[in-house]
Design a protein around this motif. Structure first.
Motif, PDB file in Angstrom:
ATOM      1  N   ILE A 118       0.865  -1.174   0.000  1.00 37.25           N
ATOM      2  CA  ILE A 118       0.000   0.000   0.000  1.00 37.25           C
ATOM      3  C   ILE A 118       0.906   1.229   0.000  1.00 37.25           C
ATOM      4  O   ILE A 118       1.710   1.416   0.909  1.00 37.25           O
ATOM      5  CB  ILE A 118      -0.931   0.016   1.228  1.00 37.25           C
ATOM      6  CG1 ILE A 118      -1.761  -1.278   1.266  1.00 37.25           C
ATOM      7  CG2 ILE A 118      -1.859   1.238   1.182  1.00 37.25           C
ATOM      8  CD1 ILE A 118      -2.628  -1.404   2.505  1.00 37.25           C
ATOM      9  N   PHE A 119       0.795   2.047  -1.018  1.00 36.63           N
ATOM     10  CA  PHE A 119       1.707   3.180  -1.171  1.00 36.63           C
ATOM     11  C   PHE A 119       1.450   4.265  -0.123  1.00 36.63           C
ATOM     12  O   PHE A 119       2.349   4.870   0.416  1.00 36.63           O
ATOM     13  CB  PHE A 119       1.585   3.760  -2.578  1.00 36.63           C
ATOM     14  CG  PHE A 119       2.603   4.809  -2.882  1.00 36.63           C
ATOM     15  CD1 PHE A 119       3.936   4.474  -3.033  1.00 36.63           C
ATOM     16  CD2 PHE A 119       2.237   6.137  -2.999  1.00 36.63           C
ATOM     17  CE1 PHE A 119       4.894   5.442  -3.305  1.00 36.63           C
ATOM     18  CE2 PHE A 119       3.175   7.108  -3.267  1.00 36.63           C
ATOM     19  CZ  PHE A 119       4.516   6.763  -3.422  1.00 36.63           C
ATOM     20  N   ARG A 120       0.208   4.578   0.099  1.00 33.74           N
ATOM     21  CA  ARG A 120      -0.261   5.435   1.195  1.00 33.74           C
ATOM     22  C   ARG A 120      -0.058   6.933   1.005  1.00 33.74           C
ATOM     23  O   ARG A 120      -0.524   7.724   1.820  1.00 33.74           O
ATOM     24  CB  ARG A 120       0.358   4.987   2.520  1.00 33.74           C
ATOM     25  CG  ARG A 120      -0.490   5.389   3.706  1.00 33.74           C
ATOM     26  CD  ARG A 120      -0.257   4.680   4.992  1.00 33.74           C
ATOM     27  NE  ARG A 120       1.074   4.317   5.370  1.00 33.74           N
ATOM     28  CZ  ARG A 120       1.458   4.147   6.626  1.00 33.74           C
ATOM     29  NH1 ARG A 120       0.614   4.358   7.606  1.00 33.74           N
ATOM     30  NH2 ARG A 120       2.673   3.756   6.918  1.00 33.74           N
TER      31      ARG A 120
ATOM     32  N   ASP B  71      -6.938 -11.138   5.990  1.00 36.69           N
ATOM     33  CA  ASP B  71      -7.407  -9.869   6.552  1.00 36.69           C
ATOM     34  C   ASP B  71      -7.736  -8.888   5.426  1.00 36.69           C
ATOM     35  O   ASP B  71      -7.137  -8.923   4.352  1.00 36.69           O
ATOM     36  CB  ASP B  71      -6.342  -9.256   7.458  1.00 36.69           C
ATOM     37  CG  ASP B  71      -6.101 -10.085   8.713  1.00 36.69           C
ATOM     38  OD1 ASP B  71      -7.030 -10.807   9.116  1.00 36.69           O
ATOM     39  OD2 ASP B  71      -4.984 -10.020   9.264  1.00 36.69           O
ATOM     40  N   SER B  72      -8.672  -7.991   5.685  1.00 39.80           N
ATOM     41  CA  SER B  72      -9.081  -7.017   4.676  1.00 39.80           C
ATOM     42  C   SER B  72      -8.295  -5.725   4.769  1.00 39.80           C
ATOM     43  O   SER B  72      -8.237  -4.954   3.816  1.00 39.80           O
ATOM     44  CB  SER B  72     -10.577  -6.710   4.813  1.00 39.80           C
ATOM     45  OG  SER B  72     -10.844  -6.103   6.087  1.00 39.80           O
ATOM     46  N   HIS B  73      -7.682  -5.474   5.938  1.00 38.79           N
ATOM     47  CA  HIS B  73      -7.011  -4.198   6.128  1.00 38.79           C
ATOM     48  C   HIS B  73      -5.918  -4.333   7.188  1.00 38.79           C
ATOM     49  O   HIS B  73      -5.829  -5.342   7.885  1.00 38.79           O
ATOM     50  CB  HIS B  73      -8.017  -3.122   6.557  1.00 38.79           C
ATOM     51  CG  HIS B  73      -8.640  -3.387   7.894  1.00 38.79           C
ATOM     52  ND1 HIS B  73      -9.776  -4.153   8.041  1.00 38.79           N
ATOM     53  CD2 HIS B  73      -8.269  -3.019   9.161  1.00 38.79           C
ATOM     54  CE1 HIS B  73     -10.085  -4.241   9.320  1.00 38.79           C
ATOM     55  NE2 HIS B  73      -9.184  -3.569  10.027  1.00 38.79           N
ATOM     56  N   VAL B  74      -5.089  -3.319   7.259  1.00 41.64           N
ATOM     57  CA  VAL B  74      -4.139  -3.209   8.364  1.00 41.64           C
ATOM     58  C   VAL B  74      -4.517  -1.965   9.158  1.00 41.64           C
ATOM     59  O   VAL B  74      -5.124  -1.034   8.619  1.00 41.64           O
ATOM     60  CB  VAL B  74      -2.677  -3.100   7.863  1.00 41.64           C
ATOM     61  CG1 VAL B  74      -2.248  -4.383   7.191  1.00 41.64           C
ATOM     62  CG2 VAL B  74      -2.510  -1.916   6.906  1.00 41.64           C
TER      63      VAL B  74
ATOM     64  N   TYR C 211      -9.728   5.675   6.132  1.00 41.87           N
ATOM     65  CA  TYR C 211      -8.421   5.698   6.791  1.00 41.87           C
ATOM     66  C   TYR C 211      -8.353   6.819   7.813  1.00 41.87           C
ATOM     67  O   TYR C 211      -7.898   6.645   8.940  1.00 41.87           O
ATOM     68  CB  TYR C 211      -7.345   5.844   5.723  1.00 41.87           C
ATOM     69  CG  TYR C 211      -5.930   5.810   6.244  1.00 41.87           C
ATOM     70  CD1 TYR C 211      -5.546   4.920   7.241  1.00 41.87           C
ATOM     71  CD2 TYR C 211      -4.968   6.666   5.716  1.00 41.87           C
ATOM     72  CE1 TYR C 211      -4.245   4.884   7.703  1.00 41.87           C
ATOM     73  CE2 TYR C 211      -3.660   6.624   6.166  1.00 41.87           C
ATOM     74  CZ  TYR C 211      -3.310   5.734   7.166  1.00 41.87           C
ATOM     75  OH  TYR C 211      -2.018   5.704   7.621  1.00 41.87           O
ATOM     76  N   ILE C 212      -8.853   7.988   7.433  1.00 40.21           N
ATOM     77  CA  ILE C 212      -8.868   9.123   8.345  1.00 40.21           C
ATOM     78  C   ILE C 212      -9.759   8.842   9.549  1.00 40.21           C
ATOM     79  O   ILE C 212      -9.425   9.171  10.691  1.00 40.21           O
ATOM     80  CB  ILE C 212      -9.353  10.397   7.620  1.00 40.21           C
ATOM     81  CG1 ILE C 212      -8.355  10.790   6.517  1.00 40.21           C
ATOM     82  CG2 ILE C 212      -9.535  11.550   8.593  1.00 40.21           C
ATOM     83  CD1 ILE C 212      -8.842  11.943   5.649  1.00 40.21           C
ATOM     84  N   ALA C 213     -10.909   8.207   9.298  1.00 43.60           N
ATOM     85  CA  ALA C 213     -11.896   8.003  10.367  1.00 43.60           C
ATOM     86  C   ALA C 213     -11.520   6.896  11.346  1.00 43.60           C
ATOM     87  O   ALA C 213     -11.790   7.000  12.539  1.00 43.60           O
ATOM     88  CB  ALA C 213     -13.264   7.702   9.741  1.00 43.60           C
TER      89      ALA C 213
ATOM     90  N   LEU D 121      -6.412   0.764   7.019  1.00 45.72           N
ATOM     91  CA  LEU D 121      -5.801   1.012   5.723  1.00 45.72           C
ATOM     92  C   LEU D 121      -6.029  -0.194   4.817  1.00 45.72           C
ATOM     93  O   LEU D 121      -5.606  -1.306   5.118  1.00 45.72           O
ATOM     94  CB  LEU D 121      -4.302   1.270   5.897  1.00 45.72           C
ATOM     95  CG  LEU D 121      -3.501   1.665   4.664  1.00 45.72           C
ATOM     96  CD1 LEU D 121      -3.941   3.037   4.164  1.00 45.72           C
ATOM     97  CD2 LEU D 121      -2.013   1.674   4.986  1.00 45.72           C
ATOM     98  N   TYR D 122      -6.719   0.035   3.716  1.00 46.49           N
ATOM     99  CA  TYR D 122      -7.007  -1.002   2.737  1.00 46.49           C
ATOM    100  C   TYR D 122      -6.132  -0.781   1.500  1.00 46.49           C
ATOM    101  O   TYR D 122      -5.671   0.326   1.252  1.00 46.49           O
ATOM    102  CB  TYR D 122      -8.479  -0.956   2.300  1.00 46.49           C
ATOM    103  CG  TYR D 122      -9.484  -1.188   3.400  1.00 46.49           C
ATOM    104  CD1 TYR D 122     -10.120  -2.418   3.533  1.00 46.49           C
ATOM    105  CD2 TYR D 122      -9.806  -0.175   4.298  1.00 46.49           C
ATOM    106  CE1 TYR D 122     -11.065  -2.633   4.547  1.00 46.49           C
ATOM    107  CE2 TYR D 122     -10.736  -0.383   5.314  1.00 46.49           C
ATOM    108  CZ  TYR D 122     -11.358  -1.610   5.426  1.00 46.49           C
ATOM    109  OH  TYR D 122     -12.275  -1.824   6.426  1.00 46.49           O
ATOM    110  N   VAL D 123      -5.947  -1.855   0.720  1.00 47.05           N
ATOM    111  CA  VAL D 123      -5.264  -1.684  -0.566  1.00 47.05           C
ATOM    112  C   VAL D 123      -6.013  -0.639  -1.392  1.00 47.05           C
ATOM    113  O   VAL D 123      -5.407   0.203  -2.061  1.00 47.05           O
ATOM    114  CB  VAL D 123      -5.180  -3.035  -1.315  1.00 47.05           C
ATOM    115  CG1 VAL D 123      -4.670  -2.824  -2.742  1.00 47.05           C
ATOM    116  CG2 VAL D 123      -4.276  -4.001  -0.572  1.00 47.05           C
ATOM    117  N   LYS D 124      -7.330  -0.663  -1.306  1.00 46.23           N
ATOM    118  CA  LYS D 124      -8.131   0.274  -2.101  1.00 46.23           C
ATOM    119  C   LYS D 124      -8.171   1.683  -1.509  1.00 46.23           C
ATOM    120  O   LYS D 124      -8.802   2.568  -2.083  1.00 46.23           O
ATOM    121  CB  LYS D 124      -9.546  -0.282  -2.292  1.00 46.23           C
ATOM    122  CG  LYS D 124      -9.578  -1.453  -3.272  1.00 46.23           C
ATOM    123  CD  LYS D 124     -10.997  -1.882  -3.603  1.00 46.23           C
ATOM    124  CE  LYS D 124     -10.999  -2.994  -4.628  1.00 46.23           C
ATOM    125  NZ  LYS D 124     -12.386  -3.431  -4.984  1.00 46.23           N
TER     126      LYS D 124
END
Length: 416
Positions: free
Chosen positions: A220-222, A253-256, A271-273, A277-280
């Motif tokens: 995930i580039f982020r 897992d769907s996210h970190v 992500y903010i809320a 963090l998802y790949v998408k």
């Protein structure tokens, strides 16, 4: 980390980040034994990351990696500080500057990567970090971990690094045209604005690079944004600045979960809320960049009128209206695109900006959609009119902010 490597413009992006302390090298080299000590400690760090990479790779269905390569081991060159001092002629030519430190122009022999005379060999960009920057150290380490093993035509190439005493440096290929941010937002009367055809070429290349990251090892580039897209002499796009990159979810897992950081205006709402963090989450940032490509306006500009300062909040409701594309397309490229290409680009942008990450397309699907849009670019609109353009009713663009705002976000509930 700032990265205006191919122009004299300074990158003023100086916002700090929050990082985890995982896999950090612990012992720097010294001026006398830089190569031995530095390589052992950094190699240990890279080895830890490689084991995580291998787990991620094992989860991928056997399929040809698109255009890129995942290296079993890093092939980066370990430079001494003296070598890089010689390559830059004592750090004489400044290419860019930011909160991380400075980027200098250097010359290396193309075969041996040893310092060469000015005008001989190949030009490189040498990033020299501020000695007191803790974030810079961790960002340096992240660059080595990721770019040391991932190779793709649309990722900037890291040639090597140096860690000697308190000196931290990274050596990259030189990108002649600098960043997309410079070309898209910084106005120079003597330079033609990017054409629609060139914009499609750039965004397609960036999409392929991001698709490779997501496919190869769920990276995930982020921090996907215009200033992190560098351009070579032919406007081929390469993703740069892996300081915030993170391995994506594994084991089903769907996210970190991580502390929230990145660039305001590009960060995905989930992500903010929540700090999830998802790949998408990267796909959302890509959608923001698509909107910037279409409009020629920054994701965030406090000099615009109230209600228009956040580009997504302002224009997202308009994207679903097919007959309104002329109201948001950049007036400087009018007549260069077909109405069908414009409406399809708007539709793709809207999909990328979906609030729920599950409803966003994958980057592979984005690449396929952009290829279809690029094929439509041969069409030309029969009529063109500048009336109704968003640029005629908003703050003149030469007054827009000179750099992206990148404040640090903190999550109260989640750590890295």
């Amino acid at each position: 980390m700032g990265n205006c490597w191919g122009s004299g413009s300074s990158d003023t992006d100086a916002t700090t980040h929050v990082y985890s302390s995982t896999n950090l090298p612990t012992t720097p080299g010294t001026s006398n034994n830089c190569s031995n000590n530095m390589e052992s400690s950094v190699t240990s760090s890279i080895s830890n990351s490689r084991s995580q990479f291998s787990v991620s790779v094992s989860e991928i269905v056997e399929e040809e990696v698109p255009d890129g390569q995942i290296l079993e081991t890093s092939n980066l060159k370990v430079f001494t500080f003296a070598e890089l001092k010689a390559a830059t002629k004592n750090f004489n030519t400044l290419l860019g500057e930011g909160g991380f430190g400075k980027v200098y122009k250097g010359w290396l022999d193309e075969r041996t990567l040893t310092p060469s005379k000015v005008g001989f060999g190949m030009i490189v960009a040498i990033k020299k970090l501020k000695q007191e920057s803790v974030q810079g150290f961790e960002e340096w380490q992240s660059e080595v971990n990721f770019l040391g093993r991932l190779s793709h035509p649309n990722l900037v190439k890291l040639l090597g690094y140096c860690w000697e005493d308190k000196e931290l440096l990274l050596v990259y290929e030189f990108m002649q045209k600098g960043s997309l941010e410079n070309h898209l937002f910084r106005r120079n009367p003597s330079v033609e604005p990017l054409s629609w055809e060139t914009r499609l070429k750039i965004i397609n290349g960036a999409a392929r690079g991001l698709a490779f990251l997501h496919f190869s090892e769920k990276v995930i580039f982020r921090d996907f944004k215009a200033s992190n897209i560098l351009l070579d002499g032919h406007y081929n796009a390469k993703i740069s600045d892996f300081g915030l990159a993170k391995l994506g979810p594994s084991g089903g897992d769907s996210h970190v979960t991580t502390r929230v950081m990145g660039t305001y205006g590009y960060a995905a709402p989930e992500y903010i809320a929540t700090g999830h963090l998802y790949v998408k989450s990267d796909v959302y940032g890509f959608g923001v960049l698509l909107l910037e490509i279409m409009t020629g306006l920054r994701a965030l500009d406090t000099k615009r009128p109230d209600g228009q300062q956040n580009l997504v909040d302002w224009l997202k409701p308009t994207l679903s209206h097919k007959r309104k594309f002329k109201t948001f397309m950049d007036a400087r490229i009018e007549g260069q695109y077909s109405s069908k290409a414009a409406t399809q680009t708007a539709e793709l942008t809207l999909k990328c900006l979906e609030h729920d990450p599950k409803n966003r397309p994958s980057m592979k699907q984005v690449v396929e959609a952009l290829e279809r849009i690029e094929s439509l670019n041969k069409e030309r609109p029969k009529e063109s009119s500048k009336s109704g353009s968003i640029h005629s009713s908003t703050t003149p663009r030469h007054r827009q902010q000179s750099s992206s705002q990148r404040p640090q976000f903190h999550s109260r509930q989640h750590g890295t």
